[in-house]
Design an enzyme around this catalytic site. Structure first.
Site, PDB file in Angstrom:
ATOM      1  N   ASP A   1       0.813  -1.214   0.000  1.00 56.82           N
ATOM      2  CA  ASP A   1       0.000   0.000   0.000  1.00 56.82           C
ATOM      3  C   ASP A   1       0.846   1.265   0.000  1.00 56.82           C
ATOM      4  O   ASP A   1       2.070   1.204   0.160  1.00 56.82           O
ATOM      5  CB  ASP A   1      -0.974   0.009   1.195  1.00 56.82           C
TER       6      ASP A   1
ATOM      7  N   ASP B   1      -7.989  -2.429  14.025  1.00 57.61           N
ATOM      8  CA  ASP B   1      -9.370  -2.654  13.564  1.00 57.61           C
ATOM      9  C   ASP B   1      -9.476  -3.864  12.632  1.00 57.61           C
ATOM     10  O   ASP B   1     -10.491  -4.066  11.980  1.00 57.61           O
ATOM     11  CB  ASP B   1      -9.923  -1.399  12.876  1.00 57.61           C
TER      12      ASP B   1
END
Ligand code: F6R
Length: 261
Positions: free
Chosen positions: A69, A138
């Protein structure tokens, strides 16, 4: 899924480095495509791989690498860009060809097209042989935040407020953290032939428990890994502290040697 619980973050790094070492040496002249993560989790493993390059003849001369990413809007020269991070923390210190260390073009005028092109380049290179992953608090892998499609490809995503807050430590001020990123999709990541996920610390305990033992769910993107046939999760005691079946994972490891007798 193979789950390995070790004592410390340094032990996690050793185990991850072992997997990469075996894969790189095993590939020999045929070469290997590495999938690399950034952030804190893999840094100790990269340090160990650099040591093995310097002291134990581990060569990356036949390797290429794809990052997971990149932030949208940061120039590649920015110290917080993942383009820069992987060079500072790993690839500049080994013998990999810098031109073959690729990441999504977060600074492209058209990030969506850049994402699609990046995804194609992974496929055209024959896919990733071994991928290292960290995990967000998360449950994200790459920057696939909750509700990411399990079939997703490399694309533009918006970070959660939680991830922005988690990553603020790398920036001068929280408001400097870009909220948009380019990330390999869950579908892209699942095409890697082998995956090693590394985590340490109490803050990752819930995400690890969900990833390994939770129901497959859009709320915890790392649960997509349950659909992959060759995933190893390596965690320290703290990150593994909420696993319900810790005793079984230990029993598997204790009896592993018997299989090869
Ligand atoms: C980074 C990445 C992220 C991180 C995750 C954990 O390339 O893809 O999924 O692995 O945010 O970050 P750290 O390791 O800094 O806790």
């Amino acid at each position: 899924m193979e789950v390995i619980v070790v004592d410390t973050a340094e032990d996690v790094a050793q185990r991850v480095a072992d997997r990469f070492d075996t894969a790189v040496r095993g590939a020999g002249d045929a070469g290997i495509t590495l999938g690399l993560a950034t952030g804190s989790s893999p840094v100790r493993a990269y340090r160990e791989l650099i040591r093995r390059y310097r002291e134990e003849g581990l060569s990356f001369a036949r390797a290429r690498a794809f990052l997971l990413d990149e932030y949208v809007g940061l120039p590649t020269s920015a110290p917080q860009s993942y383009h820069r991070f992987i060079r500072d923390n790993f690839t500049d210190h080994v013998d990999i060809d810098d031109a073959l260390v690729l990441s999504p073009a977060g600074d492209a005028a058209d990030p969506a097209s850049a994402a699609a092109a990046y995804d194609r380049s992974i496929v055209e290179a024959g896919g990733v042989d071994i991928q290292i992953l960290g995990i967000g608090t998360d449950g994200h892998i790459g920057f696939n935040e909750p509700t990411s499609s399990f079939a997703s490809r490399t694309r533009v995503k918006t970070l959660t407020r939680q991830t922005v807050a988690d990553n603020a430590r790398f920036f001068d001020a929280p408001e400097d953290v870009p909220v948009h990123v380019l990330t390999q999709g869950l579908g892209t990541i699942l095409e890697a032939r082998k995956i090693v996920l590394a985590a340490s610390g109490e803050s990752k305990a819930e995400a690890i428990a969900q990833a390994v033992e939770g129901p497959v769910s859009a709320l915890w993107p790392a649960t997509a890994l349950q659909l992959h046939p060759a995933v190893t999760v390596v965690v320290d005691r703290e990150a593994g502290s909420r696993l319900a079946l810790g005793d079984y994972y230990q029993f598997v490891q204790e009896n592993k040697a018997r299989l090869s007798r």
